[in-house]
Design a protein around this motif. Sequence first.
Motif, PDB file in Angstrom:
ATOM      1  N   UNK A   7      37.653 -20.769  40.286  1.00  0.00           N
ATOM      2  CA  UNK A   7      36.874 -19.438  40.195  1.00  0.00           C
ATOM      3  C   UNK A   7      37.722 -18.444  40.077  1.00  0.00           C
ATOM      4  N   UNK A   8      38.994 -18.635  40.768  1.00  0.00           N
ATOM      5  CA  UNK A   8      40.050 -17.399  40.862  1.00  0.00           C
ATOM      6  C   UNK A   8      41.066 -17.487  39.751  1.00  0.00           C
ATOM      7  N   UNK A   9      40.790 -18.594  38.858  1.00  0.00           N
ATOM      8  CA  UNK A   9      41.783 -18.518  37.847  1.00  0.00           C
ATOM      9  C   UNK A   9      41.691 -17.178  37.031  1.00  0.00           C
ATOM     10  N   UNK A  10      42.880 -16.572  36.351  1.00  0.00           N
ATOM     11  CA  UNK A  10      42.703 -15.265  35.985  1.00  0.00           C
ATOM     12  C   UNK A  10      42.457 -15.274  34.425  1.00  0.00           C
ATOM     13  N   UNK A  12      43.259 -14.582  30.541  1.00  0.00           N
ATOM     14  CA  UNK A  12      42.113 -15.223  29.652  1.00  0.00           C
ATOM     15  C   UNK A  12      42.020 -16.760  29.817  1.00  0.00           C
ATOM     16  N   UNK A  13      42.459 -17.393  30.888  1.00  0.00           N
ATOM     17  CA  UNK A  13      42.442 -18.698  31.363  1.00  0.00           C
ATOM     18  C   UNK A  13      41.009 -18.805  31.647  1.00  0.00           C
ATOM     19  N   UNK A  14      40.224 -17.970  32.413  1.00  0.00           N
ATOM     20  CA  UNK A  14      38.966 -17.965  32.684  1.00  0.00           C
ATOM     21  C   UNK A  14      38.141 -16.654  32.866  1.00  0.00           C
ATOM     22  N   UNK A  15      37.079 -16.515  32.098  1.00  0.00           N
ATOM     23  CA  UNK A  15      36.164 -15.255  32.407  1.00  0.00           C
ATOM     24  C   UNK A  15      34.841 -15.912  32.762  1.00  0.00           C
ATOM     25  N   UNK A  16      34.227 -15.236  33.531  1.00  0.00           N
ATOM     26  CA  UNK A  16      32.847 -15.598  34.034  1.00  0.00           C
ATOM     27  C   UNK A  16      31.762 -14.422  33.399  1.00  0.00           C
ATOM     28  N   UNK A  17      31.139 -14.809  32.357  1.00  0.00           N
ATOM     29  CA  UNK A  17      29.992 -14.132  31.765  1.00  0.00           C
ATOM     30  C   UNK A  17      28.694 -14.547  32.241  1.00  0.00           C
ATOM     31  N   UNK A  18      28.083 -13.765  33.429  1.00  0.00           N
ATOM     32  CA  UNK A  18      26.941 -14.296  33.906  1.00  0.00           C
ATOM     33  C   UNK A  18      26.979 -15.502  34.523  1.00  0.00           C
ATOM     34  N   UNK A  19      28.304 -15.784  35.269  1.00  0.00           N
ATOM     35  CA  UNK A  19      28.391 -17.115  35.951  1.00  0.00           C
ATOM     36  C   UNK A  19      28.698 -17.968  35.232  1.00  0.00           C
ATOM     37  N   UNK A  20      28.802 -17.836  33.870  1.00  0.00           N
ATOM     38  CA  UNK A  20      29.160 -19.012  32.880  1.00  0.00           C
ATOM     39  C   UNK A  20      30.549 -19.066  32.332  1.00  0.00           C
ATOM     40  N   UNK A  21      31.283 -19.988  32.784  1.00  0.00           N
ATOM     41  CA  UNK A  21      32.872 -20.223  32.357  1.00  0.00           C
ATOM     42  C   UNK A  21      33.080 -19.884  30.784  1.00  0.00           C
ATOM     43  N   UNK A  41      29.666 -30.367  31.160  1.00  0.00           N
ATOM     44  CA  UNK A  41      29.642 -29.056  31.770  1.00  0.00           C
ATOM     45  C   UNK A  41      30.674 -28.627  32.557  1.00  0.00           C
ATOM     46  N   UNK A  42      31.015 -27.205  32.755  1.00  0.00           N
ATOM     47  CA  UNK A  42      32.108 -26.606  33.285  1.00  0.00           C
ATOM     48  C   UNK A  42      31.643 -26.014  34.651  1.00  0.00           C
ATOM     49  N   UNK A  43      32.265 -26.217  35.892  1.00  0.00           N
ATOM     50  CA  UNK A  43      31.792 -25.756  37.197  1.00  0.00           C
ATOM     51  C   UNK A  43      33.032 -24.979  37.569  1.00  0.00           C
ATOM     52  N   UNK A  44      33.096 -23.731  37.859  1.00  0.00           N
ATOM     53  CA  UNK A  44      33.905 -22.726  38.465  1.00  0.00           C
ATOM     54  C   UNK A  44      33.714 -23.108  39.949  1.00  0.00           C
ATOM     55  N   UNK A  45      34.636 -23.453  40.701  1.00  0.00           N
ATOM     56  CA  UNK A  45      34.383 -23.648  42.084  1.00  0.00           C
ATOM     57  C   UNK A  45      35.688 -23.064  42.797  1.00  0.00           C
ATOM     58  N   UNK A  46      35.598 -22.872  44.237  1.00  0.00           N
ATOM     59  CA  UNK A  46      36.464 -22.322  44.849  1.00  0.00           C
ATOM     60  C   UNK A  46      37.598 -23.348  45.001  1.00  0.00           C
ATOM     61  N   UNK A  47      38.926 -22.912  44.895  1.00  0.00           N
ATOM     62  CA  UNK A  47      39.981 -24.074  44.687  1.00  0.00           C
ATOM     63  C   UNK A  47      39.900 -24.973  45.862  1.00  0.00           C
TER      64      UNK A  47
END
Length: 223
Positions: A7-10, A12-21, A41-47
């Motif tokens: 979830x901490x990936x910067x 443009x590798x990851x954007x969270x748009x309303x929690x959608x990766x 499905x893609x889950x954004x998680x704490x490392x």
Amino acid sequence: MRAGVPITLPPPLLFLDQNTPQGILPEFISSLAQILGREHSVLALARPRIPVYLEKGKLDFFCYTIPAWSPIKDKLTWSAPLFLKREIIVGPAPLPKSLDEFKGVVIGTSLDYTYPNLNPYFQDKSLVREDAPTDEANLKKLLSNRVSYVVIDEVFFDYFKNNHPEIEEKRQRLLVQEYPIACAISPHSKLTKKEFDGAVQKLKTSKKLEALFKKYNLSVQVL
């Protein structure tokens, strides 16, 4: 299939748009799923949660990693490498020409992130970690002179620089290490290394992997 991203990936590798990766990594995973003919499905998680999810089979795979970063590396199946991640130190010019020349320097780092090549320097206090929650927070601190040095993913630094060109004024880069980024496949996944690597190879030969980075005016060395 279920994929994990830190979830901490910067961007443009990851954007969270309303929690959608969204961003390069979720787009890569989507392209991979399309080639494999699978729903995903893609889950954004704490490392720290990612290896737990992989070990328990709650994730099929996790990309943007290398064995040295994983506490369960021997339990996972590793894909062929995707591209090179360049880790750099950014600091005031002139920068030392090697890590051995740093003495007692405080350096911006990311929370819960492992820097294998820098660990000896953290241990002998040649470099002193100052953790921030994200890479973006680190660069904002650098920009406001609240920290003089940061260690950062060059892809994100170049992306950040597009909007803040002044960040490199009177500063230089020192290459710390290049990592062959890969994906880690859960021991419980029905995905095989052969089919996973085959899909990755199709993304490489079609130039779609490079195109994901070019979309953001960035470039990487595809392996």
